[in-house]
Each structure stands twice: as C-alpha cells, then as structure tokens.
Motif scaffolding. Sequence first.
Motif, PDB file in Angstrom:
ATOM      1  N   LEU A 173       0.830  -1.206   0.000  1.00 24.44           N
ATOM      2  CA  LEU A 173       0.000   0.000   0.000  1.00 24.44           C
ATOM      3  C   LEU A 173       0.863   1.253   0.000  1.00 24.44           C
ATOM      4  CD1 LEU A 173      -2.947   0.806   0.035  1.00 24.44           C
ATOM      5  CD2 LEU A 173      -2.900   0.763   2.524  1.00 24.44           C
ATOM      6  N   MET A 174       1.931   1.239   0.782  1.00 21.57           N
ATOM      7  CA  MET A 174       2.836   2.392   0.801  1.00 21.57           C
ATOM      8  C   MET A 174       3.555   2.551  -0.541  1.00 21.57           C
ATOM      9  SD  MET A 174       4.414   2.026   4.643  1.00 21.57           S
ATOM     10  CE  MET A 174       5.433   3.470   4.513  1.00 21.57           C
ATOM     11  N   THR A 175       3.913   1.432  -1.178  1.00 24.29           N
ATOM     12  CA  THR A 175       4.561   1.490  -2.494  1.00 24.29           C
ATOM     13  C   THR A 175       3.618   2.038  -3.547  1.00 24.29           C
ATOM     14  OG1 THR A 175       5.879  -0.452  -1.885  1.00 24.29           O
ATOM     15  CG2 THR A 175       5.802   0.123  -4.217  1.00 24.29           C
ATOM     16  N   LEU A 176       2.364   1.585  -3.513  1.00 27.31           N
ATOM     17  CA  LEU A 176       1.371   2.075  -4.466  1.00 27.31           C
ATOM     18  C   LEU A 176       1.152   3.578  -4.335  1.00 27.31           C
ATOM     19  CD1 LEU A 176      -1.321  -0.756  -4.360  1.00 27.31           C
ATOM     20  CD2 LEU A 176      -0.100   0.020  -6.389  1.00 27.31           C
ATOM     21  N   LEU A 177       1.004   4.050  -3.107  1.00 30.67           N
ATOM     22  CA  LEU A 177       0.800   5.482  -2.881  1.00 30.67           C
ATOM     23  C   LEU A 177       2.044   6.287  -3.243  1.00 30.67           C
ATOM     24  CD1 LEU A 177      -1.210   5.497   0.475  1.00 30.67           C
ATOM     25  CD2 LEU A 177      -2.044   6.157  -1.775  1.00 30.67           C
ATOM     26  N   GLY A 178       3.225   5.718  -2.938  1.00 31.70           N
ATOM     27  CA  GLY A 178       4.463   6.416  -3.263  1.00 31.70           C
ATOM     28  C   GLY A 178       4.681   6.568  -4.755  1.00 31.70           C
ATOM     29  N   ASN A 179       4.248   5.565  -5.535  1.00 36.38           N
ATOM     30  CA  ASN A 179       4.435   5.618  -6.993  1.00 36.38           C
ATOM     31  C   ASN A 179       3.503   6.618  -7.665  1.00 36.38           C
ATOM     32  OD1 ASN A 179       6.452   3.718  -6.925  1.00 36.38           O
ATOM     33  ND2 ASN A 179       5.104   1.989  -7.355  1.00 36.38           N
ATOM     34  N   THR A 180       2.412   6.989  -6.971  1.00 36.41           N
ATOM     35  CA  THR A 180       1.486   7.965  -7.559  1.00 36.41           C
ATOM     36  C   THR A 180       1.916   9.404  -7.307  1.00 36.41           C
ATOM     37  OG1 THR A 180       0.113   7.935  -5.550  1.00 36.41           O
ATOM     38  CG2 THR A 180      -0.486   6.401  -7.301  1.00 36.41           C
ATOM     39  N   GLY A 181       2.991   9.588  -6.546  1.00 39.54           N
ATOM     40  CA  GLY A 181       3.427  10.948  -6.195  1.00 39.54           C
ATOM     41  C   GLY A 181       3.814  11.792  -7.385  1.00 39.54           C
ATOM     42  N   SER A 182       4.390  11.171  -8.421  1.00 39.75           N
ATOM     43  CA  SER A 182       4.840  11.934  -9.591  1.00 39.75           C
ATOM     44  C   SER A 182       3.710  12.278 -10.551  1.00 39.75           C
ATOM     45  CB  SER A 182       5.920  11.138 -10.341  1.00 39.75           C
ATOM     46  OG  SER A 182       5.398   9.861 -10.717  1.00 39.75           O
ATOM     47  N   SER A 183       2.549  11.670 -10.379  1.00 36.79           N
ATOM     48  CA  SER A 183       1.462  11.865 -11.347  1.00 36.79           C
ATOM     49  C   SER A 183       0.283  12.657 -10.786  1.00 36.79           C
ATOM     50  CB  SER A 183       0.960  10.509 -11.848  1.00 36.79           C
ATOM     51  OG  SER A 183       0.500   9.714 -10.764  1.00 36.79           O
ATOM     52  N   ILE A 184       0.304  12.990  -9.495  1.00 37.67           N
ATOM     53  CA  ILE A 184      -0.830  13.721  -8.923  1.00 37.67           C
ATOM     54  C   ILE A 184      -0.527  15.216  -8.893  1.00 37.67           C
ATOM     55  CG2 ILE A 184      -1.537  11.742  -7.515  1.00 37.67           C
ATOM     56  CD1 ILE A 184      -0.363  13.220  -5.089  1.00 37.67           C
ATOM     57  N   PRO A 185      -1.558  16.053  -8.850  1.00 37.83           N
ATOM     58  CA  PRO A 185      -1.337  17.510  -8.788  1.00 37.83           C
ATOM     59  C   PRO A 185      -0.641  17.922  -7.488  1.00 37.83           C
ATOM     60  CG  PRO A 185      -3.620  16.986  -9.352  1.00 37.83           C
ATOM     61  CD  PRO A 185      -2.968  15.693  -8.961  1.00 37.83           C
ATOM     62  N   ALA A 186       0.006  19.077  -7.537  1.00 37.02           N
ATOM     63  CA  ALA A 186       0.737  19.579  -6.362  1.00 37.02           C
ATOM     64  C   ALA A 186      -0.200  19.889  -5.202  1.00 37.02           C
ATOM     65  CB  ALA A 186       1.531  20.818  -6.753  1.00 37.02           C
ATOM     66  N   SER A 187      -1.465  20.207  -5.509  1.00 38.89           N
ATOM     67  CA  SER A 187      -2.424  20.524  -4.445  1.00 38.89           C
ATOM     68  C   SER A 187      -2.763  19.309  -3.587  1.00 38.89           C
ATOM     69  CB  SER A 187      -3.712  21.088  -5.066  1.00 38.89           C
ATOM     70  OG  SER A 187      -4.267  20.159  -5.995  1.00 38.89           O
ATOM     71  N   LEU A 188      -2.625  18.102  -4.157  1.00 38.26           N
ATOM     72  CA  LEU A 188      -2.927  16.875  -3.413  1.00 38.26           C
ATOM     73  C   LEU A 188      -1.701  16.262  -2.758  1.00 38.26           C
ATOM     74  CD1 LEU A 188      -5.385  15.160  -5.950  1.00 38.26           C
ATOM     75  CD2 LEU A 188      -5.968  16.422  -3.884  1.00 38.26           C
ATOM     76  N   MET A 189      -0.540  16.878  -2.964  1.00 40.13           N
ATOM     77  CA  MET A 189       0.696  16.304  -2.428  1.00 40.13           C
ATOM     78  C   MET A 189       0.696  16.286  -0.900  1.00 40.13           C
ATOM     79  SD  MET A 189       3.407  14.850  -3.510  1.00 40.13           S
ATOM     80  CE  MET A 189       3.542  15.388  -5.203  1.00 40.13           C
ATOM     81  N   GLY A 190       0.110  17.317  -0.287  1.00 38.23           N
ATOM     82  CA  GLY A 190       0.046  17.355   1.177  1.00 38.23           C
ATOM     83  C   GLY A 190      -0.791  16.227   1.750  1.00 38.23           C
ATOM     84  N   ILE A 191      -1.919  15.921   1.072  1.00 36.60           N
ATOM     85  CA  ILE A 191      -2.778  14.817   1.523  1.00 36.60           C
ATOM     86  C   ILE A 191      -2.040  13.490   1.405  1.00 36.60           C
ATOM     87  CG2 ILE A 191      -4.960  13.596   1.077  1.00 36.60           C
ATOM     88  CD1 ILE A 191      -6.072  16.245  -0.004  1.00 36.60           C
ATOM     89  N   LEU A 192      -1.309  13.332   0.287  1.00 31.05           N
ATOM     90  CA  LEU A 192      -0.539  12.100   0.094  1.00 31.05           C
ATOM     91  C   LEU A 192       0.532  11.948   1.161  1.00 31.05           C
ATOM     92  CD1 LEU A 192       0.144   9.621  -1.700  1.00 31.05           C
ATOM     93  CD2 LEU A 192       1.686  11.112  -2.970  1.00 31.05           C
ATOM     94  N   LEU A 193       1.179  13.056   1.515  1.00 28.09           N
ATOM     95  CA  LEU A 193       2.242  13.009   2.525  1.00 28.09           C
ATOM     96  C   LEU A 193       1.680  12.628   3.893  1.00 28.09           C
ATOM     97  CD1 LEU A 193       5.268  13.552   2.355  1.00 28.09           C
ATOM     98  CD2 LEU A 193       4.837  15.844   3.228  1.00 28.09           C
TER      99      LEU A 193
END
Length: 223
Positions: free
Chosen positions: A170-190
């Motif tokens: 699950l952590m790998t899946l979420l980590g791999n989406t970091g380069s493809s999501i908008p910058a506004s959602l980066m805080g939620i991902l973190l």
Amino acid sequence: MMANLFSSFDPSSSLYFPMNWMSTILCILFIPYAFWLIPTRSYSIWNKIIITLHKEFKTLLGPGARGSTFIFISLFSLILYNNFLGLFPYIFTSTSHLALTLTLALPLWLSFMVYGWINNTIHMLAHLVPQGTPPLLMPFMVCIETISNIIRPGTLAVRLAANMIAGHLLMTLLGNTGSSIPASLMGILLVTQILLLILESAVAIIQSYVFAVLSTLYSSEVT
C-alpha cells in the motif's frame, strides 16, 4: 524500474542480491549497546519490555517450563527488529518472505510435536477429541483437529508474511502515484503516507507479539 509490483519483495531483484538477506542479522549491531556500564534510556525501556514478556510467557507456559520463556522472547526480538528494519528505505523486508517465516515456525512446531508425542502421548491423543464430543462425531473431530494442528506452522508463517507485505504494498502504491498527482494533493498524500508508516510500526509490534504468543500457546499444549 520494477517489472511488477511484487518485484520490490524479490530478493534477487536487486543488483546486490546477495546482500539483501544481510538485513536479517543487522540486529547484531544493536546488541553491544546492552553492555555499556551506564544503561541508556532506550535500553531501560527494552529491559522493561523483556521483563513484562517474561512474566506473561511464564504464566502461559506454567510452572514446569523453566527457561523456555527466553526462547520466545528471543523470537519476539528477532521478528520485531526485522519488521522495524523493513520500514527503512532501501532495506530488504525479510519477514515478508515465507523463506524466513517458515524457517522460524516449522522447526518450533516440529519440536513441540516430537516432544509431545514421545513424552505425553496420552495427553496429545486427548487433544484430538474435545471434551463433551458425541461418539458419532468423534472420527470427524479427530480429522478436523489433526488438520488444524498440521496447518499451524503455515498459518503462523503466512500471517506474519501477509501482514508485512500488505502494508508495504500500500505504501509502495501510494508512493508511486506521487509523480502523477497535482501539487495541491501532495500534502494529503504526505499525511496519508505518515499515517500508514505509523500503522505499519504498530503492525510490526503486534505481529511479532502474536507470533511469539501463539508459539508459546502451542508449546503449552504439549506439556
């Protein structure tokens, strides 16, 4: 680049694959800290944990099993160290492999069975038929109890490996989406990744404790 999602759990996927399993014995590096003249705060906490586990395992094993608690405390310590080391980046999670978990579970279960059937044969036979079973159901209960006894090392090994793989995937899946999501959602991902890391830390403690306690219970059944 990963060929598939599970290649991060493959010991041979790395260029330095012979070194991957070295993470299993990294806990040896932490042992010398226990021999300082003045104990550190972390060592005092660890000492309290060991004393608490010793008392609990002693209660589960009964008065006849002297010194057996140290085997299960060592097992708990080994699994806990490997679970926590697997949370660090670029360190191979050895407890996510059946090669390690079965190596821990199978010899323990085999030793319990050999000891029980040689020294307490009547006691082991009595465990195959629970008290109060109707005579008509006794053959079926013997089959069910035998199967449940045989699959014990498998359930111990798969439970530990599956729980460690699930969180890491699950952590790998979420980590791999970091380069493809908008910058506004980066805080939620973190924040999500931090919460997952805390959850995985709790899972690392719980799974090592469950493995040690179940091994203790299996040991107490043959005495």
